[in-house]
Structures are given as structure tokens and as C-alpha cells.
Design a protein around this motif. Structure first.
Motif, PDB file in Angstrom:
ATOM      1  N   MET A 137      21.767  80.864  59.496  1.00 30.60           N
ATOM      2  CA  MET A 137      22.791  80.734  58.344  1.00 30.60           C
ATOM      3  C   MET A 137      23.620  79.591  59.050  1.00 30.60           C
ATOM      4  N   THR A 138      24.123  78.571  57.977  1.00 29.41           N
ATOM      5  CA  THR A 138      25.289  77.683  58.210  1.00 29.41           C
ATOM      6  C   THR A 138      26.374  77.988  57.241  1.00 29.41           C
ATOM      7  N   ILE A 139      27.469  77.529  57.824  1.00 31.96           N
ATOM      8  CA  ILE A 139      28.651  77.494  56.900  1.00 31.96           C
ATOM      9  C   ILE A 139      29.001  76.046  56.270  1.00 31.96           C
ATOM     10  N   ASP A 140      29.236  76.034  55.288  1.00 33.92           N
ATOM     11  CA  ASP A 140      29.701  74.689  54.686  1.00 33.92           C
ATOM     12  C   ASP A 140      30.957  74.444  54.653  1.00 33.92           C
ATOM     13  N   TRP A 141      31.645  73.976  55.925  1.00 32.19           N
ATOM     14  CA  TRP A 141      32.878  73.743  56.257  1.00 32.19           C
ATOM     15  C   TRP A 141      33.804  73.082  55.478  1.00 32.19           C
ATOM     16  N   LEU A 142      33.273  71.949  54.475  1.00 30.79           N
ATOM     17  CA  LEU A 142      33.897  71.206  53.661  1.00 30.79           C
ATOM     18  C   LEU A 142      34.298  71.949  52.480  1.00 30.79           C
ATOM     19  N   ASN A 143      33.597  72.911  52.070  1.00 33.05           N
ATOM     20  CA  ASN A 143      33.704  73.572  50.872  1.00 33.05           C
ATOM     21  C   ASN A 143      34.348  75.208  51.203  1.00 33.05           C
ATOM     22  N   PHE A 144      34.453  75.366  52.452  1.00 29.79           N
ATOM     23  CA  PHE A 144      34.994  76.777  52.892  1.00 29.79           C
ATOM     24  C   PHE A 144      36.559  76.787  52.314  1.00 29.79           C
ATOM     25  N   THR A 145      36.724  77.915  51.758  1.00 33.02           N
ATOM     26  CA  THR A 145      38.046  78.061  51.105  1.00 33.02           C
ATOM     27  C   THR A 145      38.800  79.205  51.097  1.00 33.02           C
ATOM     28  N   PRO A 146      39.030  79.680  52.736  1.00 31.95           N
ATOM     29  CA  PRO A 146      39.423  80.886  52.960  1.00 31.95           C
ATOM     30  C   PRO A 146      40.798  81.144  52.312  1.00 31.95           C
ATOM     31  N   TRP A 147      41.693  80.448  52.133  1.00 36.92           N
ATOM     32  CA  TRP A 147      43.038  80.563  51.560  1.00 36.92           C
ATOM     33  C   TRP A 147      43.128  81.047  50.240  1.00 36.92           C
ATOM     34  N   SER A 148      42.281  80.075  49.525  1.00 39.89           N
ATOM     35  CA  SER A 148      42.132  80.580  48.070  1.00 39.89           C
ATOM     36  C   SER A 148      41.498  81.791  47.853  1.00 39.89           C
ATOM     37  N   ALA A 149      40.396  82.007  48.736  1.00 40.56           N
ATOM     38  CA  ALA A 149      39.748  83.369  48.556  1.00 40.56           C
ATOM     39  C   ALA A 149      40.683  84.590  48.797  1.00 40.56           C
ATOM     40  N   LEU A 150      41.399  84.294  49.963  1.00 41.81           N
ATOM     41  CA  LEU A 150      42.470  85.401  50.424  1.00 41.81           C
ATOM     42  C   LEU A 150      43.488  85.508  49.187  1.00 41.81           C
ATOM     43  N   GLY A 151      43.802  84.462  48.585  1.00 46.67           N
ATOM     44  CA  GLY A 151      45.021  84.491  47.371  1.00 46.67           C
ATOM     45  C   GLY A 151      44.474  85.189  46.289  1.00 46.67           C
ATOM     46  N   GLY A 152      43.186  84.955  45.852  1.00 42.76           N
ATOM     47  CA  GLY A 152      42.541  85.576  44.782  1.00 42.76           C
ATOM     48  C   GLY A 152      42.360  87.035  44.991  1.00 42.76           C
ATOM     49  N   GLY A 153      42.014  87.521  46.156  1.00 40.69           N
ATOM     50  CA  GLY A 153      41.716  88.935  46.492  1.00 40.69           C
ATOM     51  C   GLY A 153      42.864  89.574  46.372  1.00 40.69           C
ATOM     52  N   ALA A 154      44.318  88.988  47.085  1.00 39.58           N
ATOM     53  CA  ALA A 154      45.211  89.582  47.207  1.00 39.58           C
ATOM     54  C   ALA A 154      45.740  89.932  45.410  1.00 39.58           C
ATOM     55  N   LEU A 155      45.667  88.879  44.594  1.00 35.38           N
ATOM     56  CA  LEU A 155      46.010  88.975  43.138  1.00 35.38           C
ATOM     57  C   LEU A 155      45.193  90.051  42.516  1.00 35.38           C
ATOM     58  N   ILE A 156      44.183  90.189  42.649  1.00 36.23           N
ATOM     59  CA  ILE A 156      42.959  91.264  42.222  1.00 36.23           C
ATOM     60  C   ILE A 156      43.747  92.487  42.907  1.00 36.23           C
ATOM     61  N   GLY A 157      44.085  92.894  43.903  1.00 36.82           N
ATOM     62  CA  GLY A 157      44.335  93.956  44.501  1.00 36.82           C
ATOM     63  C   GLY A 157      45.978  94.173  43.891  1.00 36.82           C
ATOM     64  N   LEU A 158      46.835  93.151  43.677  1.00 35.22           N
ATOM     65  CA  LEU A 158      48.182  93.314  43.095  1.00 35.22           C
ATOM     66  C   LEU A 158      48.037  93.905  41.370  1.00 35.22           C
ATOM     67  N   ALA A 159      47.099  93.089  41.002  1.00 36.04           N
ATOM     68  CA  ALA A 159      46.888  93.617  39.350  1.00 36.04           C
ATOM     69  C   ALA A 159      46.275  94.976  39.376  1.00 36.04           C
ATOM     70  N   ALA A 160      45.600  95.302  40.320  1.00 36.51           N
ATOM     71  CA  ALA A 160      44.801  96.855  40.092  1.00 36.51           C
ATOM     72  C   ALA A 160      46.002  97.694  40.463  1.00 36.51           C
ATOM     73  N   ALA A 161      46.986  97.291  41.508  1.00 32.45           N
ATOM     74  CA  ALA A 161      47.924  98.443  41.901  1.00 32.45           C
ATOM     75  C   ALA A 161      48.982  98.490  40.779  1.00 32.45           C
ATOM     76  N   LEU A 162      49.452  97.321  40.413  1.00 31.25           N
ATOM     77  CA  LEU A 162      50.376  97.407  39.241  1.00 31.25           C
ATOM     78  C   LEU A 162      49.857  98.387  37.988  1.00 31.25           C
ATOM     79  N   PHE A 163      48.521  97.918  37.637  1.00 36.95           N
ATOM     80  CA  PHE A 163      47.937  98.651  36.490  1.00 36.95           C
ATOM     81  C   PHE A 163      47.857 100.149  36.742  1.00 36.95           C
ATOM     82  N   VAL A 164      47.700 100.605  37.933  1.00 35.05           N
ATOM     83  CA  VAL A 164      47.723 102.006  38.158  1.00 35.05           C
ATOM     84  C   VAL A 164      49.008 102.612  38.412  1.00 35.05           C
ATOM     85  N   VAL A 165      50.061 101.817  38.885  1.00 35.91           N
ATOM     86  CA  VAL A 165      51.365 102.454  39.057  1.00 35.91           C
ATOM     87  C   VAL A 165      52.094 102.275  37.600  1.00 35.91           C
TER      88      VAL A 165
END
Length: 143
Positions: A1-29
Motif C-alpha cells: 500500500m502506498t500513501i498519496d502524500w500530495l492529497n493526504f489531508t490529516p489536519w482537515s480530517a482531524l478537524g472534521g473528526g473533532a467537529l463530529i465529536g463536538l456535535a455529538a457531545a453537545l447533542f447529548v449534553v
């Protein structure tokens, strides 16, 4: 397996995951309810309690990519299967969420964060089924 480093977007993926977690947490709270999408959609369609706020949550999910598109280019949508496979996949996901008492967001995001044994088992089951499906379709059938 190879990683397409030009299109690798860890920061936007991390930000999106954090926003999903925040939305889920706020909804339950704020609502005392789990932000499982299949459960929310079922409550809106069937007319359950808190229908308006659940509909607004779902509307936010639909409008978020459009809002994002105002500030950055959206990735192209690519689907390599036909309409039959898309319809069959949707039907199987719908049946699976009813039998599994929830979907990936309900079990995988919200349930595991609450340390729910049922959600852990469900997440392991649908991840294993997904891995097996990809293996069969790509490696055994050559799709």
C-alpha cells in the motif's frame, strides 16, 4: 500500500473528526439523546419527541458541505458502481441499522465514547463486514 502524500489531508480530517465529536457531545449534553443519524431520521419520519430539533440537526448535516463550498473547493464526487449497486447498498445499510439498533454514528461515535459494550460489539461487527466486503469485491471478484 502506498500513501498519496500530495492529497493526504490529516489536519482537515482531524478537524472534521473533532467537529463530529463536538456535535455529538453537545447533542447529548443539551438534549440528553444520542446523535445517531438513523435514530434521528427515524424519529423525524415517524414523528417522535423533539422532532424539530432533530430535523434541524439533520438539516445542518446536509447544509454543512454547501457552507464549506463557499470557502473552499469541494472534492469531486466519484461513484464507480451502477444505480443497482447503490440502491442495494442503501437497502442493506437501512436493514442493518434497524437490526443493529443503530448506525455507525450512533454506535461508533456515540456508543463507544460512552463505553457501551453493545456499541463496541456492533462497531466490530460492521467494521468486520465492511472489511470482508471490500476484500471479496476487490480481491476475490476483481471489482
Amino acid at each position: 500500500m502506498t500513501i498519496d502524500w500530495l492529497n493526504f489531508t490529516p489536519w482537515s480530517a482531524l478537524g472534521g473528526g473533532a467537529l463530529i465529536g463536538l456535535a455529538a457531545a453537545l447533542f447529548v449534553v443539551l438534549n440528553g439523546r444520542i446523535a445517531g443519524i438513523s435514530g434521528l431520521l427515524g424519529a423525524v419520519v415517524e414523528g417522535g419527541e423533539g422532532r424539530g430539533e432533530k430535523a434541524l440537526f439533520l438539516l445542518g448535516l446536509l447544509l454543512a458541505p454547501l457552507l464549506w463550498g463557499l470557502f473552499a473547493a469541494l472534492p469531486p464526487i466519484e461513484f464507480h458502481g451502477g444505480w443497482l449497486s447503490l440502491g442495494l447498498a442503501g437497502l442493506l445499510v437501512g436493514v442493518g441499522t434497524r437490526y443493529g439498533a443503530g448506525c455507525t454514528s450512533g454506535h461508533g461515535v456515540c456508543g463507544i465514547s460512552r463505553l457501551s459494550p453493545r456499541s463496541l460489539a456492533a462497531t466490530l461487527a460492521f467494521m468486520a463486514a465492511g472489511f470482508a466486503t471490500v476484500f471479496v469485491l476487490r480481491h476475490l471478484l476483481g471489482g
